[in-house]
Design an enzyme around this catalytic site. Structure first.
Site, PDB file in Angstrom:
ATOM      1  CG  ASP A  23     -28.913 -28.841 -41.552  1.00 49.48           C
ATOM      2  OD1 ASP A  23     -28.822 -28.448 -42.400  1.00 49.48           O
ATOM      3  OD2 ASP A  23     -29.671 -28.345 -40.679  1.00 49.48           O
ATOM      4  CG  ASP A  44     -29.390 -23.012 -43.121  1.00 51.93           C
ATOM      5  OD1 ASP A  44     -28.023 -22.520 -42.981  1.00 51.93           O
ATOM      6  OD2 ASP A  44     -29.958 -23.069 -44.271  1.00 51.93           O
ATOM      7  CG  ASP A  86     -35.880  -5.809 -54.597  1.00 51.19           C
ATOM      8  OD1 ASP A  86     -37.141  -5.455 -54.777  1.00 51.19           O
ATOM      9  OD2 ASP A  86     -34.845  -5.347 -55.145  1.00 51.19           O
ATOM     10  CE  LYS A  97     -29.279 -30.679 -46.113  1.00 54.22           C
ATOM     11  NZ  LYS A  97     -29.425 -30.166 -44.928  1.00 54.22           N
TER      12      LYS A  97
END
Length: 273
Positions: free
Chosen positions: A22, A24, A50, A174
């Site tokens: 992974d 992150d 934003d 995944k």
């Protein structure tokens, strides 16, 4: 050229073993799509306000909510809208620049060493991430890894349409992608390893013979202990707390936070005409 670039990765000598990482908060501090969005905001693709507005909505969901099909469908509908109408070559070049500016320094040295250990053992190493595949592939190449499985955007005539092909690379998707790759590449999943920080990745971690929890969340840490999985934590307590917001903004299925911010910016422009 960035100091992280690996020019001559070791040859593949183990044909049936591999590792899946992974990205992150496993390979890098925080969420890659968040830092990519920061780079786009600095280039005036949309306003930082934003980004933060929609990011905060994602953070609240991440911290207090539970995933459901409706929410994932909303994210899928809006994900990657921030590159709609942009040439693929332009976005890839931006990924390269933003990697150097914001992402390279956030790679966990400990996780990078784990990935390189697999490469030194002659195994292939893939990133498996909800991050857009173009950015994921750049991270993999810069680190001397084999490749990446990521969220795929639709492209027509070299231009992003703003829609996705298939599902966001998240959760069970995944594990499905890893199994499909194993079938194509002739991998023995019982000999393969997987690394993640998130309990959302339990399907992928459970699909291989050797699972490792890296910088784990509470649920994954508990599950790893119950199942006898290895646990690696490269964070300090303070650093882990500081990283919570960017990780919450984008970890899991998070292209929507950025896409929403850019969509709002485009609507504002249209309304002002």
């Amino acid at each position: 050229m960035n100091a992280l670039d690996v020019q001559n990765p070791p040859p593949v000598t183990d044909a049936t073993g591999a590792a899946f990482f992974d990205v992150d908060n496993t390979l890098m501090q925080g969420a890659s799509i968040y830092w990519f969005a920061r780079g786009l905001a600095a280039r005036r693709f949309f306003r930082t306000s934003d980004l933060m507005r929609f990011g905060w909505q994602q953070a609240r969901f991440r911290l207090h909510g539970k995933e459901n099909h409706g929410h994932i469908a909303d994210i899928k509908e809006s994900a990657l809208a921030f590159v709609a109408g942009r040439p693929v070559d332009e976005v890839v070049d931006l990924c390269e620049e933003i990697f150097d500016e914001l992402i390279a320094e956030r790679i966990w040295a400990g996780t990078r060493a784990l990935a390189h250990r697999h490469r030194e053992d002659g195994q292939r190493v893939w990133l498996v991430t909800a991050t857009p595949v173009e950015l994921a592939e750049i991270i993999a190449r810069r680190l001397g890894l084999t490749g990446a499985l990521g969220t795929v955007a639709e492209i027509k005539d070299g231009i992003y349409t703003g829609h996705l092909i298939g599902d966001i690379m998240h959760g069970a998707a995944k594990a499905d992608a890893v199994r499909a790759l194993a079938s194509v590449e002739g991998l023995d999943l019982a000999r393969c390893s997987a690394y993640s920080d998130s309990s959302n990745d339990l399907p992928m971690l459970s699909a291989v013979g050797h699972a490792v929890a890296v910088n784990p969340d509470t649920v994954l840490r508990r599950t790893a202990r119950q199942r006898g999985w290895a646990i690696k934590d490269f964070r300090s307590g303070r650093k882990a707390a500081m990283l919570a917001l960017p990780t919450a903004i984008a970890a899991g299925a998070v292209a929507g936070a950025v896409a929403g911010g850019f969509a709002l910016r485009r609507r504002s422009k249209r309304n002002s005409r």
